[in-house]
Enzyme design. Structure first.
Site, PDB file in Angstrom:
ATOM      1  N   LYS A   1       0.834  -1.213   0.000  1.00  0.00           N
ATOM      2  CA  LYS A   1       0.000   0.000   0.000  1.00  0.00           C
ATOM      3  C   LYS A   1       0.865   1.257   0.000  1.00  0.00           C
ATOM      4  CE  LYS A   1      -2.908   1.050   3.650  1.00  0.00           C
ATOM      5  NZ  LYS A   1      -2.916   2.470   4.040  1.00  0.00           N
TER       6      LYS A   1
ATOM      7  N   ARG B   1       3.207   5.913  -3.289  1.00  0.00           N
ATOM      8  CA  ARG B   1       4.402   6.675  -3.682  1.00  0.00           C
ATOM      9  C   ARG B   1       4.703   6.522  -5.162  1.00  0.00           C
ATOM     10  NH1 ARG B   1       4.200   5.597   1.640  1.00  0.00           N
ATOM     11  NH2 ARG B   1       5.500   6.776   3.079  1.00  0.00           N
TER      12      ARG B   1
ATOM     13  N   GLY C   1      -5.420   8.380   5.253  1.00  0.00           N
ATOM     14  CA  GLY C   1      -4.506   9.307   5.933  1.00  0.00           C
ATOM     15  C   GLY C   1      -3.221   9.484   5.143  1.00  0.00           C
TER      16      GLY C   1
ATOM     17  N   ARG D   1      -8.609  12.672  12.427  1.00  0.00           N
ATOM     18  CA  ARG D   1      -7.191  12.307  12.623  1.00  0.00           C
ATOM     19  C   ARG D   1      -6.285  13.542  12.628  1.00  0.00           C
ATOM     20  NH1 ARG D   1      -5.787   7.173   9.114  1.00  0.00           N
ATOM     21  NH2 ARG D   1      -3.945   7.267  10.458  1.00  0.00           N
TER      22      ARG D   1
ATOM     23  N   SER E   1       6.830   9.524  12.076  1.00  0.00           N
ATOM     24  CA  SER E   1       5.803   9.324  11.045  1.00  0.00           C
ATOM     25  C   SER E   1       6.399   9.402   9.652  1.00  0.00           C
ATOM     26  CB  SER E   1       4.700  10.385  11.194  1.00  0.00           C
ATOM     27  OG  SER E   1       3.923  10.421  10.023  1.00  0.00           O
TER      28      SER E   1
ATOM     29  N   ASP F   1       1.829  -0.979  11.834  1.00  0.00           N
ATOM     30  CA  ASP F   1       0.563  -1.476  11.278  1.00  0.00           C
ATOM     31  C   ASP F   1       0.323  -2.949  11.614  1.00  0.00           C
ATOM     32  OD1 ASP F   1       0.067   1.010  10.219  1.00  0.00           O
ATOM     33  OD2 ASP F   1       0.941   0.544   8.273  1.00  0.00           O
TER      34      ASP F   1
ATOM     35  N   LYS G   1      -4.936   5.946  14.719  1.00  0.00           N
ATOM     36  CA  LYS G   1      -5.026   5.299  13.407  1.00  0.00           C
ATOM     37  C   LYS G   1      -6.485   5.374  12.929  1.00  0.00           C
ATOM     38  CE  LYS G   1      -0.748   4.419  12.859  1.00  0.00           C
ATOM     39  NZ  LYS G   1      -0.026   5.153  11.822  1.00  0.00           N
TER      40      LYS G   1
ATOM     41  N   ARG H   1      -6.886   1.867  17.879  1.00  0.00           N
ATOM     42  CA  ARG H   1      -6.655   0.416  17.800  1.00  0.00           C
ATOM     43  C   ARG H   1      -6.332  -0.222  19.147  1.00  0.00           C
ATOM     44  NH1 ARG H   1      -3.459   0.454  12.044  1.00  0.00           N
ATOM     45  NH2 ARG H   1      -5.343   0.531  10.767  1.00  0.00           N
TER      46      ARG H   1
ATOM     47  N   ARG I   1      -7.562  -3.206   9.747  1.00  0.00           N
ATOM     48  CA  ARG I   1      -6.574  -4.061  10.411  1.00  0.00           C
ATOM     49  C   ARG I   1      -7.148  -4.727  11.668  1.00  0.00           C
ATOM     50  NH1 ARG I   1      -2.452  -3.111   6.925  1.00  0.00           N
ATOM     51  NH2 ARG I   1      -1.921  -0.935   6.535  1.00  0.00           N
TER      52      ARG I   1
HETATM   53  C1  S3P Z   1       2.369   4.967   6.270  1.00  0.00           C
HETATM   54  C2  S3P Z   1       2.950   5.327   7.450  1.00  0.00           C
HETATM   55  C3  S3P Z   1       2.401   4.940   8.762  1.00  0.00           C
HETATM   56  C4  S3P Z   1       1.460   3.763   8.634  1.00  0.00           C
HETATM   57  C5  S3P Z   1       0.469   3.946   7.522  1.00  0.00           C
HETATM   58  C6  S3P Z   1       1.186   4.101   6.199  1.00  0.00           C
HETATM   59  C7  S3P Z   1       2.991   5.425   5.006  1.00  0.00           C
HETATM   60  O1  S3P Z   1       1.676   6.023   9.309  1.00  0.00           O
HETATM   61  O2  S3P Z   1       0.797   3.547   9.860  1.00  0.00           O
HETATM   62  O3  S3P Z   1      -0.412   2.837   7.437  1.00  0.00           O
HETATM   63  O4  S3P Z   1       2.639   4.897   3.935  1.00  0.00           O
HETATM   64  O5  S3P Z   1       3.831   6.327   5.069  1.00  0.00           O
HETATM   65  P1  S3P Z   1       2.407   7.218  10.137  1.00  0.00           P
HETATM   66  O6  S3P Z   1       3.227   7.990   9.212  1.00  0.00           O
HETATM   67  O7  S3P Z   1       1.254   8.010  10.702  1.00  0.00           O
HETATM   68  O8  S3P Z   1       3.189   6.542  11.209  1.00  0.00           O
END
Ligand code: S3P
Length: 434
Positions: free
Chosen positions: A22, A27, A94, A122, A169, A316, A343, A347, A393
């Protein structure tokens, strides 16, 4: 989809190739849209979240052709984004919201990002604050002194900054690196604990001027060059559900083909191995992202301590690790798990609610601003009625718990798995031996 009835199963057996990652799919789509010309993305993940990113890019004039059956997307870009008509709806994604905020902050047009009710709750200050320091004009909805979507973004001239991450993050880091492509000077991000580095790897793959310097990631503005095609490896986060199922269901043997094994993402494998899990990485493949086949056998697990510094590499996977801990012998402590509260749902709450129903001893401890989860494994869990809390999840983790339970279970809203893994239940069906 209505409530699903889940019968316990004895074991899982066989070989599976899981859908594309994902994070990497998001990206690949974003960078392909910034590189002039055509890029083909193979094994793209057609989940609800990744489709949000594709729609947003399409709304900004990027040519997006979807070949769903072949898991392929072809992107044609002029290398320049156009102003979208109306708001861009991030639905529940997100990752799309935070990464696109960084991208949009540096464009010469105004935009507005909104989302579904769960995303509107969020936190967004973590990304708005550093982007504003870069000169971005972002107006967020304020509630209780905090920033949330919807946000309006004014066209601004950005300048590079040196940012020390306040929250570990990858989404925030990625937003800053994307904004850095459109900023004057250099943009530098320092991380106390390294988060997934897919954006850095993908930027390099697209020829960006990115380097490590003084412990920080430094990016300079400039054009990207398409590598022609990008192959997305299988998603380790999706693999985690199958890994745990194979480890806890007696007599299981499973091979998962071509799974992404980027070390910033494989914390769950390391933890499960530490718990006694027999997981072997075979046929390793090199590339812009490392991949391997995973060979997993049923194992007797014991409890462990997961340190705060490990959390970003398995964030995750924590819900399904909680299921593994519930079925292991002894106590598992997960230190510094507080990020789980923000999240798709909280969770810690969703998993505690479900696991308590299954008869598991689970609690939390808050001290010195850190929240730990403590699970006392009993070696068994009971079937019960489980709730998804609208979270993919949580739903997928409780499905694994239900397969390993001592009685029949049910799960509400199983359709929410579409956020990251629409074919989840059908892949399991092929591997289940009743
Ligand atoms: C992600 C980063 C993580 C992860 C999310 C995907 C990403 O979140 O929990 O499912 O693709 O950069 P955070 O950046 O909030 O830690």
């Amino acid at each position: 989809m209505k409530t699903m009835i889940i019968k316990p199963c004895k074991a899982i057996h066989g070989t599976a190739e899981l859908p594309g990652d994902k994070s990497i799919s998001h990206r690949a789509a974003i960078l392909s849209s910034l590189a002039k010309g055509r890029t083909e993305i193979r094994r793209f993940l057609f989940s609800d979240d990744c489709l949000v990113t594709l729609s947003a890019l399409k709304a900004m004039g990027v040519g997006v052709r979807i070949f769903r059956r072949e898991h392929r997307v072809v992107i044609d870009s002029s290398g320049v984004l156009c102003p979208p008509m109306g708001s861009l709806n991030m639905n529940e994604s997100g990752t799309s919201a935070r990464m696109l905020m960084g991208l949009l902050a540096g464009q010469g047009f105004a935009s507005r990002l909104t989302g579904a009710p769960s995303l509107l709750k969020r936190p967004m200050a973590r990304v708005i604050k550093p982007l504003s320091l870069m000169g971005a004009g972002i107006q967020a909805r304020r509630k209780g002194g905090k920033d949330y979507l919807p946000v309006s973004i004014r066209p601004s001239v950005l300048h590079g900054i040196c940012w020390r991450q306040e929250v570990a993050s990858a989404q925030v880091k990625s937003a800053l690196l994307l904004a850095g492509l459109f900023a004057q000077g250099e943009t530098c991000v320092h991380e106390a604990v390294m988060t997934r580095d897919h954006t850095e790897r993908m930027l390099r793959f697209f020829g960006a001027d990115l380097r490590m310097s003084g412990g920080g990631i430094v990016v300079k503005g400039g054009e990207l060059t398409s590598p022609g095609f990008v192959i997305v490896p299988g998603d380790i986060s999706s693999a985690a559900f199958f890994i745990v199922a194979a480890l806890v269901l007696k007599g299981s043997r499973l091979v998962l083909k071509h799974v992404g094994v980027n070390p910033t993402r494989t914390g769950a494998i390391r933890v499960l191995q530490r718990m006694g899990g027999r997981i072997r990485l075979v046929s390793r493949q090199k590339g812009y992202e490392p991949a391997a086949d995973l060979d997993i056998r049923f194992s007797r697990l014991c409890g462990t301590r997961i340190r705060s510094a490990e959390i970003p590499s398995l964030i995750d996977e924590l819900p399904v690790l909680m299921v593994a801990a519930s079925l292991a012998e002894g106590r598992t402590v997960i230190e510094g798990a507080g990020e789980l509260r923000v999240k798709e749902t909280d969770r810690i709450r969703s998993m505690s609610w479900n696991l308590k129903r299954a008869g598991v001893k689970i609690g939390t401890k808050v001290a010195a601003g850190r929240e730990d989860i403590v699970i006392t494994g009993s070696g068994g869990i009971k079937g019960a009625h489980f709730r998804s809390f609208g979270d993919h999840r949580t739903a997928m983790s409780m499905y694994v718990a239900a397969l390993a339970a001592s009685g029949v279970s049910s799960l509400d809203d199983p359709a929410c798995v579409g956020k990251s893994f629409p074919e989840y239940f059908s892949v399991f069906k092929h591997l289940i031996a009743r």
